[in-house]
Design a protein around this motif. Structure first.
Motif, PDB file in Angstrom:
ATOM      1  N   ASP A  59      76.395  49.326  68.974  1.00 55.68           N
ATOM      2  CA  ASP A  59      75.843  48.666  70.150  1.00 55.68           C
ATOM      3  C   ASP A  59      76.657  49.146  71.348  1.00 55.68           C
ATOM      4  OD1 ASP A  59      74.098  47.316  68.577  1.00 55.68           O
ATOM      5  OD2 ASP A  59      74.932  45.317  68.913  1.00 55.68           O
ATOM      6  N   VAL A  61      77.747  48.328  75.368  1.00 56.67           N
ATOM      7  CA  VAL A  61      77.755  47.382  76.484  1.00 56.67           C
ATOM      8  C   VAL A  61      78.554  47.987  77.632  1.00 56.67           C
ATOM      9  CG1 VAL A  61      77.547  45.340  75.020  1.00 56.67           C
ATOM     10  CG2 VAL A  61      79.818  46.196  75.608  1.00 56.67           C
ATOM     11  N   THR A 109      76.513  43.246  67.428  1.00 53.33           N
ATOM     12  CA  THR A 109      77.526  42.362  68.015  1.00 53.33           C
ATOM     13  C   THR A 109      77.439  42.257  69.535  1.00 53.33           C
ATOM     14  OG1 THR A 109      79.136  44.174  68.131  1.00 53.33           O
ATOM     15  CG2 THR A 109      79.147  42.815  66.136  1.00 53.33           C
ATOM     16  N   ALA A 110      76.573  43.032  70.158  1.00 52.08           N
ATOM     17  CA  ALA A 110      76.513  43.047  71.623  1.00 52.08           C
ATOM     18  C   ALA A 110      76.139  41.679  72.187  1.00 52.08           C
ATOM     19  CB  ALA A 110      75.520  44.102  72.101  1.00 52.08           C
ATOM     20  N   GLN A 111      75.166  41.030  71.571  1.00 52.72           N
ATOM     21  CA  GLN A 111      74.717  39.732  72.078  1.00 52.72           C
ATOM     22  C   GLN A 111      75.829  38.685  71.944  1.00 52.72           C
ATOM     23  OE1 GLN A 111      71.030  38.433  70.373  1.00 52.72           O
ATOM     24  NE2 GLN A 111      70.888  36.594  71.637  1.00 52.72           N
ATOM     25  N   LYS A 112      76.536  38.723  70.827  1.00 52.41           N
ATOM     26  CA  LYS A 112      77.643  37.785  70.621  1.00 52.41           C
ATOM     27  C   LYS A 112      78.742  38.019  71.647  1.00 52.41           C
ATOM     28  CE  LYS A 112      80.870  36.140  67.092  1.00 52.41           C
ATOM     29  NZ  LYS A 112      81.326  36.278  65.690  1.00 52.41           N
ATOM     30  N   SER A 114      78.436  39.304  74.684  1.00 45.64           N
ATOM     31  CA  SER A 114      77.988  38.859  76.005  1.00 45.64           C
ATOM     32  C   SER A 114      78.033  37.344  76.131  1.00 45.64           C
ATOM     33  CB  SER A 114      76.569  39.369  76.275  1.00 45.64           C
ATOM     34  OG  SER A 114      76.535  40.787  76.266  1.00 45.64           O
ATOM     35  N   ALA A 115      77.660  36.651  75.049  1.00 47.21           N
ATOM     36  CA  ALA A 115      77.628  35.190  75.093  1.00 47.21           C
ATOM     37  C   ALA A 115      79.030  34.598  75.173  1.00 47.21           C
ATOM     38  CB  ALA A 115      76.895  34.658  73.862  1.00 47.21           C
TER      39      ALA A 115
END
Length: 270
Positions: A59, A61, A109-112, A114-115
């Motif tokens: 991923d 970012v 893991t990108a969404q995790k 960012s969150a």
């Protein structure tokens, strides 16, 4: 190699090689790396068949500013070495302060990231940490590990000062950088043949905007022989008017030895 550069004023490997100022292992392995690079660029010419490996899935970012790799690893629950292996261009434990820099993360893991990173102020990304609570840990024991106060951890996580912690819970740790990591380091770099403005900025892990500001440049044009001021950690220090006047009375700095072709580097600590 840095010592050889400082002694001779040259930043050219072959010039340092001729002057016999390099350690034996450096003199041996750099030509090997150059040779392998040439072969890799044109393997067929050397009768070598190469089957390229499939790219590693990741991923991607763009953090937008410098961030400590340990914080990233703790945020997405991976070990630091895994993260570093996905980002071999990073020689330090932090990303460059560059809004365009792309950080590679394990797939999914990108969404995790960012969150969870949204809970930490961006200007604290190079000092604050994440910690997953282990069985039996308390605010006090965790505070000792990171050399902060239990009260600071409680405040950062909206907890009572005597709150019990659950194993597996993740906490924000408002740590501070050691003085050695925050000390500004001034580098005077003489532009050599083939250098580009953006290439120099990338080499020293600084943004093009900062490099222009430190050198009062209006564009990205640099000429051979030009000497650039580069602050490799943090921004340029504030200079009071009195201090600025005292500096103006000093004798002009002597030219860096080695001439324009040498690409000399001189290091100062502020």
């Amino acid at each position: 190699m840095q010592k050889g550069i400082e002694r001779t004023g040259y930043a050219d490997f072959w010039e340092l090689y001729k002057r016999n100022v390099l350690p034996r292992e450096t003199k041996n392995y750099v030509p090997i790396i150059i040779g392998l690079t040439l072969i890799a660029k044109d393997a067929a010419h050397y009768n070598i068949q190469v089957e390229p490996e499939a790219p590693v899935p990741t991923d991607v970012v763009k953090p937008g500013r410098a961030i400590d790799l340990r914080l990233v690893a703790e945020t997405i629950d991976v070990d630091l070495e895994t993260l570093r292996s996905l980002n071999p261009s990073l020689l330090r434990l932090a990303t460059p302060d560059d809004s365009f820099f792309e950080l590679h993360l394990p797939p999914g893991t990108a969404q995790k990231f960012s969150a969870e990173i949204a809970d930490i102020p961006p200007y604290k990304w190079v000092s604050w940490r994440r910690h997953r609570v282990a069985t039996g840990e308390t605010l006090t024991s965790i505070a000792k590990k990171y050399r902060v106060t239990a009260a600071a951890i409680a405040d950062a996580n909206n907890l009572e000062r005597n709150a019990a912690l659950d194993a597996g819970e993740k906490l924000i740790i408002p740590a501070t950088q050691p003085q050695s990591e925050t000390k500004r380091r001034l580098v005077s770099y003489r532009v050599r043949r083939g250098d580009t403005f953006l290439g120099i900025a990338d080499r020293f892990s600084v943004s093009a905007e900062d490099l222009r500001k430190w050198n009062r440049l209006k564009s990205n044009k640099v000429g051979r022989g030009m000497v650039l001021r580069i602050y490799t950690l943090g921004g340029a220090p504030e200079i009071s008017p009195a201090r600025a006047r005292s500096r103006s009375r000093k004798k002009p700095a002597q030219p860096i030895a080695g001439g324009a072709a040498g690409g000399a580097v001189a290091v100062n600590h502020n």
